[in-house]
Structure formats: structure tokens, C-alpha cells
Design a protein around this motif. Structure first.
Motif, PDB file in Angstrom:
ATOM      1  N   TRP A  17      -8.557  -5.220   0.032  1.00  0.00           N
ATOM      2  CA  TRP A  17      -7.596  -4.105  -0.045  1.00  0.00           C
ATOM      3  C   TRP A  17      -8.166  -2.822   0.549  1.00  0.00           C
ATOM      4  CZ3 TRP A  17      -2.690  -3.725  -0.107  1.00  0.00           C
ATOM      5  CH2 TRP A  17      -1.931  -4.789  -0.602  1.00  0.00           C
TER       6      TRP A  17
ATOM      7  N   HIS B 235      -6.810  -1.348   3.558  1.00  0.00           N
ATOM      8  CA  HIS B 235      -5.469  -0.729   3.553  1.00  0.00           C
ATOM      9  C   HIS B 235      -5.373   0.521   2.708  1.00  0.00           C
ATOM     10  CE1 HIS B 235      -3.974  -4.445   5.373  1.00  0.00           C
ATOM     11  NE2 HIS B 235      -4.693  -5.087   4.484  1.00  0.00           N
ATOM     12  N   VAL B 236      -6.234   0.645   1.703  1.00  0.00           N
ATOM     13  CA  VAL B 236      -6.147   1.793   0.792  1.00  0.00           C
ATOM     14  C   VAL B 236      -7.491   2.518   0.762  1.00  0.00           C
ATOM     15  CG1 VAL B 236      -4.338   0.813  -0.698  1.00  0.00           C
ATOM     16  CG2 VAL B 236      -6.735   0.314  -1.201  1.00  0.00           C
TER      17      VAL B 236
ATOM     18  N   SER C 259       0.829  -1.220   0.000  1.00  0.00           N
ATOM     19  CA  SER C 259       0.000   0.000   0.000  1.00  0.00           C
ATOM     20  C   SER C 259       0.855   1.259   0.000  1.00  0.00           C
ATOM     21  CB  SER C 259      -1.068   0.020   1.087  1.00  0.00           C
ATOM     22  OG  SER C 259      -0.721  -0.728   2.182  1.00  0.00           O
TER      23      SER C 259
END
Ligand code: AVI
Length: 323
Positions: A99, A102-103, A76
Motif C-alpha cells: 500500500w 499508493h498512500v 486510496s
């Protein structure tokens, strides 16, 4: 979920579905009969593929997931431009969904051939992440990928393409290169590509991954004959064929085949096709790359490999490519 409006869906499929059937028929009538692997994925095929991903022998899914988990912070941090997150072949979007812990993209564009399924999955994500703009794109990017209009809507955020699962391995190398070039064009000067690649390894491991003891992959392969029966009003008898998975070390690819068990004829629309005993239908290539091979392919497409993450056995690679 009732109050959340359904995510926007753009249909980029060609209106001419007959053409699709023609492609299937043409493949089956070639001297070396073949079926494009995109025909695997009817509802039954999708379910069987989900089961394949959970099999002990089928290491790619869990190996890639372990790399993502183990290197999530590193990955990330390297995704500098991820405001527009484009998931190619997103399926149920579960990988992008993970994801999102994390993003924080502003926009998630899920591209897949199965439209209804895509919209439902994106609706769930939109519900969980109300700040995220979710867009579904129904497209067969084995034929063509053109997201130009969509990406032009937000020119300040370069695209971040996410293409996990080593799905590019199912393309012939020349077609993989064309697709990478097309992604490269979409990236402009500062887009990125995060892509998962299955790496070369000893043939027994590869062959077991595509011919599991439980026979799920065999069922998945044979199911494509039912798809052909439906689309072409054909009369394939799956019991007349046997699943085979062979690794070709020169081409570095698994070839999945359906081998005729006896000499017989199959009716395909208004044509009859003869199969000798032992003759086979080629249903899928799954190319394996060395890290050097794939970096070279990226370079040929105008990318350079910015980072590479692998597992301790180096069975699978996650590449971050940039212009
Ligand atoms: C979707 N694709 C990456 C899978 C693969 O490994 O090539 C399809 C598959 N075919 C048989 N097992 C899995």
C-alpha cells in the motif's frame, strides 16, 4: 541497512506467560477440547501459513490482493485520514508495504504477536521509507487491544486501521463484535477501518480451501499439537490425529478439527486427557459473511460501511468503515 536504527517496539503482552499456557491447557481439558488458533503461529506454523496463502485452493489471499490491485486508486482516494496507518496482525507487513506505493502515511504502526519478526520486517520498511515513522506493537489483540497511549501521541491524525486477510473470521461473532467496537472507540470521530472479509460461497469451494490436495493445511493444523507438546510438556502423537475441515452452513463457518484416530490418553502437564476414537479437538473457526451480515455487524459496532469493493465472483469483500 546497518545504519538504520531499529524501529521502536512497544510490548503490550501481559507479563504473565503462564497464563497463556493455562489458556491452552484449559481449552484442552474442556468436554469439547479446543485450541485457540493463535497457537498455530510458531515459526513452523508461520511458514506453513505462508504456503497455504499460495495454494490454488486457498483463494482468499490472491482474491483480496486482486481487489487491492484493481481498485487501488479508488481505495486510496477514499482513505481520507491515513496519516496514522495501523496494520492489525501485520505478520511480515507485506500488505501494508504494497500500500505504501499508493498512500503516504506519516506513521506506520504494525501490531502483531511475534515481536522479533515484527521489528525486523519494520526495519526493512523503515529503510525503504526513511520519512516514515515505523512502530511495532507486540500485542495479543484476541485478548485486548489498547493503543490509546500511542494514538494520543498524535491527536491531530485520526487512525486508519487496516485489517486484511479476513482474520476477523477466526473470531466467534460476539468476539468479532467486541473487537470492532474497540477499533471504533480508537477511531474517535474521524478514523477509518479498511477490512477484508471472506464471503459466503458454495461449501465445496470452502472445504477445499481448508483441506488442500497437497495436505499443507493438514500439516498446519497438526503442527499445533507440537506447539502444545512444547508449551505444556505434553505427549501428543500427531499420527494419532487426522485433519478435518467441515463447513457449517447454519453458522456460516469452517470448523477445523483434529480427529482422534483411536482411543488413547495424552499427558498434559500433570493431567491425563482421554480421547475416544472419533472425538476431536476444535482448532479453528473461520466465519464467512454475506455483505449484508458484515455491514450489519459494522453497524452494531457503531460504524457504517462507506464503501465495499469485491471481485467479479463476489468471493471476497473489502469494506471501508467509518464512524
Ligand atoms: C488467518 N486466517 C484468516 C486463516 C483463515 O482462512 O481462516 C487461517 C487459516 N486456517 C486454515 N487455512 C487458513
Amino acid at each position: 541497512n546497518i545504519a538504520t536504527p531499529l524501529p521502536r517496539l512497544e510490548n503490550l503482552l501481559p507479563p504473565d506467560l503462564d497464563n497463556e499456557h493455562k489458556q491452552l491447557l484449559e481449552g484442552l481439558l474442556q468436554p469439547q477440547a479446543c485450541i485457540n488458533p493463535k497457537y498455530f503461529y510458531d515459526d513452523t506454523g508461520c511458514e506453513l501459513f505462508t504456503r497455504i496463502c499460495e495454494l490454488e485452493e486457498y483463494y482468499p489471499t490472491r482474491t483480496e490482493a486482486a481487489i487491492f490491485e484493481h481498485s487501488a486508486d479508488d481505495i486510496s482516494a477514499a482513505l481520507v485520514n491515513h496519516a496514522q496507518w495501523i496494520d492489525l496482525g501485520c505478520g511480515d507487513c507485506s500488505k501494508s508495504r504494497r500500500w505504501l506505493q499508493h498512500v503516504t502515511p506519516a506513521r506506520l504502526i504494525g501490531v502483531d504477536i511475534a515481536g522479533d519478526f515484527l521489528q525486523t520486517c519494520l526495519a526493512d520498511i523503515a529503510h525503504e521509507h526513511p520519512e516514515l515513522e515505523c512502530i511495532g506493537v507486540v500485542s495479543d489483540f484476541t485478548q485486548r487491544l489498547d493503543l490509546g497511549k500511542l494514538l494520543a501521541e498524535d491527536q491531530s491524525s485520526p487512525p486508519m486501521f487496516f485489517y486484511p486477510g479476513s482474520s476477523i473470521g477466526n473470531f466467534a461473532r460476539a468476539d468479532a463484535l467486541s473487537l470492532l467496537r474497540c477499533i471504533r472507540r480508537h477511531c474517535g470521530d474521524s478514523g477509518q477501518l479498511l477490512i477484508g472479509i471472506d464471503l459466503v460461497k458454495p461449501p465445496p469451494i470452502l472445504e477445499a480451501a481448508y483441506d488442500d490436495a497437497e495436505g499443507v493445511t493438514a500439516e498446519f493444523n497438526l503442527n499445533v499439537l507440537q506447539v502444545a507438546n512444547r508449551l505444556l510438556h505434553a505427549d501428543f502423537e500427531p499420527a494419532n490425529f487426522a485433519h478435518q475441515a467441515v463447513y457449517d452452513p447454519v453458522q456460516r463457518r469452517i470448523e477445523m478439527r483434529l480427529v482422534a484416530q483411536q482411543s488413547h490418553n495424552v499427558q498434559l502437564q500433570d493431567v491425563e486427557r482421554h480421547f475416544d476414537a472419533g472425538e476431536y479437538i476444535l482448532t479453528e473457526y473461520s466465519h464467512k459473511y454475506t455483505t449484508d451480515d458484515f455491514s450489519a455487524l459494522l453497524a452494531e459496532a457503531g460504524f457504517h460501511c462507506q464503501h465495499l469493493w469485491t471481485d467479479p465472483q463476489e468471493w471476497f469483500g473489502v469494506f471501508l468503515a467509518e464512524p
